[in-house]
Design a protein around this motif. Sequence first.
Motif, PDB file in Angstrom:
ATOM      1  N   PRO A 117      -0.285  -5.673  14.889  1.00 18.36           N
ATOM      2  CA  PRO A 117       0.254  -7.031  14.705  1.00 18.36           C
ATOM      3  C   PRO A 117       0.178  -7.544  13.274  1.00 18.36           C
ATOM      4  CG  PRO A 117      -1.858  -7.091  15.846  1.00 18.36           C
ATOM      5  CD  PRO A 117      -1.458  -5.650  15.781  1.00 18.36           C
ATOM      6  N   GLY A 118      -0.821  -7.224  12.543  1.00 18.90           N
ATOM      7  CA  GLY A 118      -0.937  -7.670  11.152  1.00 18.90           C
ATOM      8  C   GLY A 118      -0.838  -6.484  10.212  1.00 18.90           C
ATOM      9  N   THR A 119      -1.748  -6.386   9.282  1.00 19.46           N
ATOM     10  CA  THR A 119      -1.777  -5.252   8.365  1.00 19.46           C
ATOM     11  C   THR A 119      -3.164  -4.659   8.294  1.00 19.46           C
ATOM     12  OG1 THR A 119      -1.308  -4.482   6.106  1.00 19.46           O
ATOM     13  CG2 THR A 119      -2.243  -6.694   6.332  1.00 19.46           C
ATOM     14  N   GLY A 120      -3.219  -3.376   8.092  1.00 20.64           N
ATOM     15  CA  GLY A 120      -4.498  -2.703   7.920  1.00 20.64           C
ATOM     16  C   GLY A 120      -4.753  -2.319   6.483  1.00 20.64           C
ATOM     17  N   HIS A 121      -3.984  -2.932   5.555  1.00 25.33           N
ATOM     18  CA  HIS A 121      -4.057  -2.509   4.160  1.00 25.33           C
ATOM     19  C   HIS A 121      -4.299  -3.671   3.213  1.00 25.33           C
ATOM     20  CE1 HIS A 121      -2.488   1.439   5.316  1.00 25.33           C
ATOM     21  NE2 HIS A 121      -1.593   0.798   6.047  1.00 25.33           N
ATOM     22  N   THR A 122      -4.865  -3.343   2.075  1.00 24.99           N
ATOM     23  CA  THR A 122      -4.908  -4.267   0.946  1.00 24.99           C
ATOM     24  C   THR A 122      -3.701  -3.954   0.069  1.00 24.99           C
ATOM     25  OG1 THR A 122      -7.317  -4.386   0.988  1.00 24.99           O
ATOM     26  CG2 THR A 122      -6.207  -5.024  -1.064  1.00 24.99           C
ATOM     27  N   LEU A 123      -2.792  -4.927  -0.065  1.00 20.70           N
ATOM     28  CA  LEU A 123      -1.521  -4.701  -0.759  1.00 20.70           C
ATOM     29  C   LEU A 123      -1.467  -5.571  -2.010  1.00 20.70           C
ATOM     30  CD1 LEU A 123       0.727  -4.872   2.444  1.00 20.70           C
ATOM     31  CD2 LEU A 123      -0.121  -2.808   1.305  1.00 20.70           C
ATOM     32  N   HIS A 124      -1.313  -4.929  -3.152  1.00 21.50           N
ATOM     33  CA  HIS A 124      -1.240  -5.689  -4.400  1.00 21.50           C
ATOM     34  C   HIS A 124       0.009  -6.569  -4.401  1.00 21.50           C
ATOM     35  CE1 HIS A 124      -0.920  -6.569  -8.706  1.00 21.50           C
ATOM     36  NE2 HIS A 124      -2.238  -6.351  -8.741  1.00 21.50           N
TER      37      HIS A 124
END
Length: 840
Positions: A117-124
């Motif tokens: 549902p969301g994100t599993g990452h750290t995105l710059h």
Amino acid sequence: MSTQLDLQRLSIAANLANYGDRTAVAASNGVLTYRELAGRVEELGRRLGTERRLVALTAGNDVDSLVGYLAAMAAGHPLILLPADKPAALESLVAAYDPDVILSSANGRTVLEERRPGTGHTLHPDLALLLSTSGSTGSPKLVRLSYENLQANAESIAEYLGITEYDRAMTTLPMSYCYGLSVINSHLLRGASLVLTDLSVVDPCFWDLFRREGATSFAAVPYTFELLERVGFAAMKLPTLRYVTQAGGRLGPDLVRRYAGLGARSGWDLFVMYGQTEATARMAYLPPRLAGTSPGAIGVPVPGGAFRIDPVAGLEHGELVYSGPNVMLGYAQTPADLGLGRTVDELRTGDLARKNADGLYEVVGRRSRFVKIVGLRVDLGQVERILADLGIQAASAGTDQGLVVAVEGEHDPALLGKLLAQGIGLPRAALEVHSVPELPRLASGKLDYPAVLALAKPTRQHAPSSTNSGATPQDSVVKIFEDTLELTDISDGDTFVSLGGDSLSYVAASVRLEQALGHLPPDWHITPVGVLGARLEQPRPRKRRLFARLETSIVLRAVSIFLIVSTHIGFLHWQGAAHVLMAVAGFNFARFQLSGERMPRLRKQVASLARVIVPSMAFIGFAYLITDRYSLANIVLLNAIIGPEEVTTRSHFWFIEVLVYVLVSMTVLLALPWVSRAEKRFPFLFPLVLLAAGLLTRYEHFEPGIPHTPPIFWLFALGWAVARARHILQRGAVSVLAALTIPGFFDNPARELTVLAGILLLLWLPSIPVPAGLRRLTVLLASASLHIYLVHWLVYPLLVELSPALAVVASLAAGSAYWALCSVAPTVIGRAKSRILSAR
């Protein structure tokens, strides 16, 4: 940790609606205006959600893929762009990067697979797009591009190409390839239109679509130009074409010059460009006005960019370094790298370069272990790492034509080849795998990569299908070319001409191909092996025929040598055949000796010369030893220049000498760069200029049978013009020239009529029917014509008193036997050398 959507987004995608009802996309299923495209992009953006997520898109050249790309860019979701036809690449990168969402298209609709549902990452916040380097696939190493990179490079490209809202670009390249994507971005930036298609340029439907939609440009990689040659692009009428762009690898200077000249004559420009995915797409371009004079240059930096050349220790040339707003943020190799900001400020290209006197940059070599095959850059180290992960020790080498991999131990090369082809995204035909007991190494212990490259050998043959009952594996195209050209390294992209075929090997190859194919395409000698092989696999009817068609030049060679021998013996009297052969020599020279770049072409011409000179000198040397009729001047083919007057038979080999003089002169002349360029640019006018020069001596006193090169040269040039006459007006012009210049050359009208008839047959009839029972004999005489001419001078005096007819037959048979001996000699010698080297 997520990042809010309003931080960054690509204005190209976000501002689509500003162009209102202008056509944005033309596709097979209809037309979309910019307003309609913006609506679909906004709708998909809402489905992607309000939180930044990592999206993977499998893209083809279709509307759904375009909407998916633009929706991610407009809404600020970082995107991994993948080719839709490479499922192995999708599987590999999904496993490596674990995207939050996967987009694809099926049955005309966008499929959204939400993996969380969301994100599993750290995105710059600057991260916009992730692409495989230079279009390659199968490697977890991706290029991190920012919104600024994409926007700046699109603006730069649109500026130097002068793109306006009235332009319409055909999508000849995949959207997942940075070059193809740059076409999309630069056109959408200016409110221009895209004609979305997956059709190849060899498909007539592509050009129908091009004309129907009024397309103004298309993009090409070097292989595209091979396809354009095949479909007769030079003769196409494309009134709306404004420019053609080229990148994706180095295009040979001769081809650059040729297509630049074609564009100048047809009203369009050729833009040669240089780039890497790490620079978003483009770093340099060659202004079209300079393509003709500096065809080997990459040109000048794109607007906003700059080059410098850093010295490299131990090398003559330095490394090309690029800086500009389109330089990537850096590489990603794991999901953790997606949170990084800028890690590089400039791009070290890995290419060695120089700057010429005109201020243009030229790439002269590569520093790193990369090769670019069919537009895809392959990391040779990555190939070895893929196999190392499987516990296999390997060494990989290659050129821009193909990849060669040596694996240590007993492994299945076919299985590994399939695995590697899928893993790195190469066509299987461009990859060879060889199992070896030990990897080759230098004395230092380092891998011997030249030895790996030397393992390359033909592994693909075009065996006929079961439906083609008339052909056998021995009749495959590769086998035919191997036998007739005495080669072993033949690939699907090779042609008879590119492999060094000439008039001496042409006859045997053409006849065997006709037997295998059932018919002989008129352009078979410039058709790739793979295409001929595909035709071989097609069923063909088998029926008995009373007549068989043979190419006109083959029939003329066979008939001419029979007439020459018969006239010399006195069996019959029919002069003029030798001069027909001189025109045929010019015809074949134009067909077989003028293709390719200047230096490879020069090597091919020298090799062809050797196939005339070596057997001639060998036989004349033998004749010198067993008779008293010849001198040393005859042996070295200089009798016409230094031969003693007292030798009454000094003109026996005049035809050989004149032919060699002409071929040497043309080889030397075409080795001059400006002459080579002139011939490429004006293929029909060039032989006419030579003809005019030859005619300056044509009316000098000429004693038949005595070597005198200039009066004969114009016939060679006339045959050359015959080969270059492409349409009825050109053939008509050559016919008129022949009819005006041949009469008066001899004192014998019948002799002149023979020469004129031979040239007109060569010009107007592609093939001539011969009785089926005489087909093999005709082919044999044509193949052996040079050798028969040499040998008959020694044979017929022994038999002419007994029977002129017997003397003719014996001369033809002896010459054919000498031809057979010369044909097998190189193979025998090569095998003997191999045995000697093996014994050592």
